[in-house]
Motif scaffolding. Structure first.
Motif, PDB file in Angstrom:
ATOM      1  N   THR A 162      26.372  -3.945 -40.940  1.00 42.20           N
ATOM      2  CA  THR A 162      25.264  -3.735 -41.881  1.00 42.20           C
ATOM      3  C   THR A 162      25.727  -3.466 -43.312  1.00 42.20           C
ATOM      4  N   GLY A 163      27.008  -3.646 -43.586  1.00 41.34           N
ATOM      5  CA  GLY A 163      27.537  -3.262 -44.893  1.00 41.34           C
ATOM      6  C   GLY A 163      27.084  -4.117 -46.062  1.00 41.34           C
ATOM      7  N   ALA A 164      26.569  -5.323 -45.789  1.00 40.24           N
ATOM      8  CA  ALA A 164      26.176  -6.222 -46.875  1.00 40.24           C
ATOM      9  C   ALA A 164      24.680  -6.212 -47.132  1.00 40.24           C
ATOM     10  N   LEU A 165      23.978  -5.204 -46.619  1.00 35.00           N
ATOM     11  CA  LEU A 165      22.516  -5.182 -46.735  1.00 35.00           C
ATOM     12  C   LEU A 165      22.022  -4.787 -48.117  1.00 35.00           C
ATOM     13  N   TYR A 166      22.847  -4.065 -48.901  1.00 36.70           N
ATOM     14  CA  TYR A 166      22.345  -3.403 -50.106  1.00 36.70           C
ATOM     15  C   TYR A 166      22.965  -3.959 -51.388  1.00 36.70           C
ATOM     16  N   THR A 167      22.160  -3.945 -52.432  1.00 39.34           N
ATOM     17  CA  THR A 167      22.663  -4.372 -53.745  1.00 39.34           C
ATOM     18  C   THR A 167      23.538  -3.300 -54.381  1.00 39.34           C
ATOM     19  N   ASN A 168      23.355  -2.052 -53.989  1.00 41.29           N
ATOM     20  CA  ASN A 168      24.050  -0.930 -54.626  1.00 41.29           C
ATOM     21  C   ASN A 168      24.906  -0.142 -53.639  1.00 41.29           C
ATOM     22  N   ASN A 169      25.443  -0.839 -52.633  1.00 41.12           N
ATOM     23  CA  ASN A 169      26.296  -0.152 -51.671  1.00 41.12           C
ATOM     24  C   ASN A 169      27.556   0.361 -52.363  1.00 41.12           C
ATOM     25  N   ILE A 170      28.224   1.301 -51.716  1.00 45.81           N
ATOM     26  CA  ILE A 170      29.450   1.873 -52.259  1.00 45.81           C
ATOM     27  C   ILE A 170      30.623   0.964 -51.916  1.00 45.81           C
ATOM     28  N   SER A 171      31.381   0.541 -52.921  1.00 53.72           N
ATOM     29  CA  SER A 171      32.530  -0.336 -52.682  1.00 53.72           C
ATOM     30  C   SER A 171      33.552   0.391 -51.814  1.00 53.72           C
ATOM     31  N   SER A 172      34.016  -0.308 -50.767  1.00 50.51           N
ATOM     32  CA  SER A 172      34.864   0.344 -49.779  1.00 50.51           C
ATOM     33  C   SER A 172      35.841  -0.660 -49.181  1.00 50.51           C
ATOM     34  N   PRO A 173      36.779  -0.175 -48.369  1.00 55.18           N
ATOM     35  CA  PRO A 173      37.689  -1.097 -47.678  1.00 55.18           C
ATOM     36  C   PRO A 173      37.055  -1.856 -46.516  1.00 55.18           C
ATOM     37  N   LEU A 174      35.811  -1.547 -46.159  1.00 56.94           N
ATOM     38  CA  LEU A 174      35.171  -2.234 -45.044  1.00 56.94           C
ATOM     39  C   LEU A 174      34.856  -3.677 -45.401  1.00 56.94           C
ATOM     40  N   GLN A 175      35.108  -4.578 -44.445  1.00 58.19           N
ATOM     41  CA  GLN A 175      34.877  -6.007 -44.704  1.00 58.19           C
ATOM     42  C   GLN A 175      34.592  -6.705 -43.385  1.00 58.19           C
ATOM     43  N   MET A 176      33.524  -7.499 -43.372  1.00 59.54           N
ATOM     44  CA  MET A 176      33.249  -8.343 -42.210  1.00 59.54           C
ATOM     45  C   MET A 176      34.046  -9.636 -42.344  1.00 59.54           C
ATOM     46  N   SER A 177      34.714  -9.998 -41.273  1.00 62.66           N
ATOM     47  CA  SER A 177      35.438 -11.272 -41.209  1.00 62.66           C
ATOM     48  C   SER A 177      35.114 -11.892 -39.865  1.00 62.66           C
ATOM     49  N   GLY A 178      34.382 -13.019 -39.889  1.00 65.14           N
ATOM     50  CA  GLY A 178      33.884 -13.564 -38.649  1.00 65.14           C
ATOM     51  C   GLY A 178      32.926 -12.589 -38.020  1.00 65.14           C
ATOM     52  N   GLU A 179      33.139 -12.269 -36.753  1.00 68.72           N
ATOM     53  CA  GLU A 179      32.263 -11.303 -36.076  1.00 68.72           C
ATOM     54  C   GLU A 179      32.903  -9.928 -35.969  1.00 68.72           C
ATOM     55  N   GLN A 180      33.960  -9.698 -36.731  1.00 69.64           N
ATOM     56  CA  GLN A 180      34.641  -8.410 -36.641  1.00 69.64           C
ATOM     57  C   GLN A 180      34.558  -7.633 -37.950  1.00 69.64           C
ATOM     58  N   LYS A 220      24.861 -16.870 -39.110  1.00 70.26           N
ATOM     59  CA  LYS A 220      25.695 -16.016 -38.264  1.00 70.26           C
ATOM     60  C   LYS A 220      26.596 -16.852 -37.351  1.00 70.26           C
ATOM     61  N   MET A 221      26.077 -17.954 -36.839  1.00 69.01           N
ATOM     62  CA  MET A 221      26.882 -18.791 -35.956  1.00 69.01           C
ATOM     63  C   MET A 221      28.027 -19.466 -36.713  1.00 69.01           C
TER      64      MET A 221
END
Length: 350
Positions: free
Chosen positions: A315-333, A140-141
């Motif tokens: 929390t979007g990257a927690l699952y193997t079968n998540n729904i593909s979406s426009p959400l994306q973590m970049s750094g801490e945002q 995370k750091m």
């Protein structure tokens, strides 16, 4: 007249995650679709966390089937209050908002949904061995997180304190804010002493140090100056502005943690925000481990509130079968990348 349909969609964790309530490998999830006579449809998500949500997963399929039939018969308003089923109320409110906006999952159009601004989000550190927790912190750091939330309460306390000691040896409080979440794991008799021990490591706050429903004990902990206390599970099932006000006045927490998916949706979560602001209680919004369907709705709503504090939406990257979406973590945002689009092909039964 509306037509309501649903489908179960169990979410599978990339790796088992540890909390004080046990190890999670899969999480129950249902999607509800509301379709109007004009053919426009909206999608919502029921997020259930066993042993925390008011809904009982073992009985839920029968209940949701009945509710969808009532909506289809015109005998139930999709936006009516469902105090014993806040997760369903959140899903229905979300679905109706989505439908109203055209069914493209743009519930609250903003600079966030245009991809022009992100939402600062804390990094989440799950329970595990000391080595596993340290590796998560390092990861995370490296990503640029300046706020970490650590789950505590399930491991040996000495191990948890060793992890915190290592973190503070590596990162000062000016470089890294540490939030703790005990998920109600501590006994009231020992909680005060534990606060004193954990406070040595410059802790910003601790969520729900003892189990919900122990109002007098929680009030005494909130008087302890060692670590500011945040209410989380304590808020679930408290209905009506007066009951909410009474709880906050009785306990007087430093913060409240707001999960729309467990509190009955945006309108009811807004009641907590108005009261907290009035009483000068800090707050932030977190997901309840939703898939990207629910997380998207919560993130868009959070942005339009003008939040500046780090939220709990990573929390979007927690699952193997998540729904593909426009959400994306970049750094801490957390960002919404409209060019990515949605892929709902995994949701096949609606």
């Amino acid at each position: 007249m509306f037509r309501a349909s649903y489908t179960a969609y169990p979410l599978t964790f990339v790796r088992p995650v540890g909390t004080s309530r046990g190890v999670l490998r899969q999480k129950p999830c249902w999607f509800i679709q509301i379709t109007g006579e004009d053919g426009r449809a909206g999608l919502g998500e029921v997020s259930i966390i066993p042993k925390l949500s008011l809904e009982n997963p073992d009985e839920f399929e029968i209940q949701i089937d009945h509710l969808c039939k009532l909506i289809g018969l015109g005998e139930m308003d999709p936006l009516q209050a469902l105090p014993s089923m806040p997760g369903v109320q959140f899903a229905l409110e979300t679905a109706m908002l989505d439908r109203k906006q055209g069914g493209e999952r743009l519930l609250f159009p903003s600079e966030f949904t245009k991809g022009n601004a992100g939402i600062r989000t804390n990094g989440l550190i799950w329970m595990g061995s000391r080595e596993f927790m340290v590796s998560q912190v390092r990861e995370k750091m490296k990503l640029g997180c300046s706020v970490l939330k650590l789950k505590v309460g399930a491991l040996d306390m000495k191990e948890e304190l060793q992890v915190l000691r290592w973190i503070r040896n590596e990162f000062s409080s000016s470089d890294l804010e540490i939030r703790l979440d005990a998920n109600g794991a501590w006994d009231p008799e020992e909680a005060g002493g534990k606060l004193e021990l954990y406070a040595r490591y410059d802790i910003h706050s601790i969520e729900q140090p003892i189990a919900a429903g122990q109002v007098e004990d929680m009030r005494e902990l909130c008087k302890n100056p060692a670590i500011p206390v945040a209410l989380d599970e304590e808020l679930i099932g408290i209905n009506g502005p007066e009951a909410k006000r009474a709880l906050l006045q009785e306990i007087s927490p430093a913060y409240v943690i707001l999960k729309p998916g467990l509190l009955g949706g945006f309108s009811l979560t807004g009641e907590w925000i108005r009261l907290a602001d009035e009483m000068k209680i800090g707050w932030w919004i977190t997901s309840a481990l939703e898939s990207n369907i629910g997380l998207n709705a919560i993130a868009q709503w959070s942005w339009q509130l003008g939040v500046t504090r780090h939220q709990g939406l990573g929390t979007g990257a927690l699952y193997t079968n998540n729904i593909s979406s426009p959400l994306q973590m970049s750094g801490e945002q957390l960002w919404y990348r409209p060019e990515k689009g949605w892929d709902l092909s995994k949701i096949t039964v609606l």
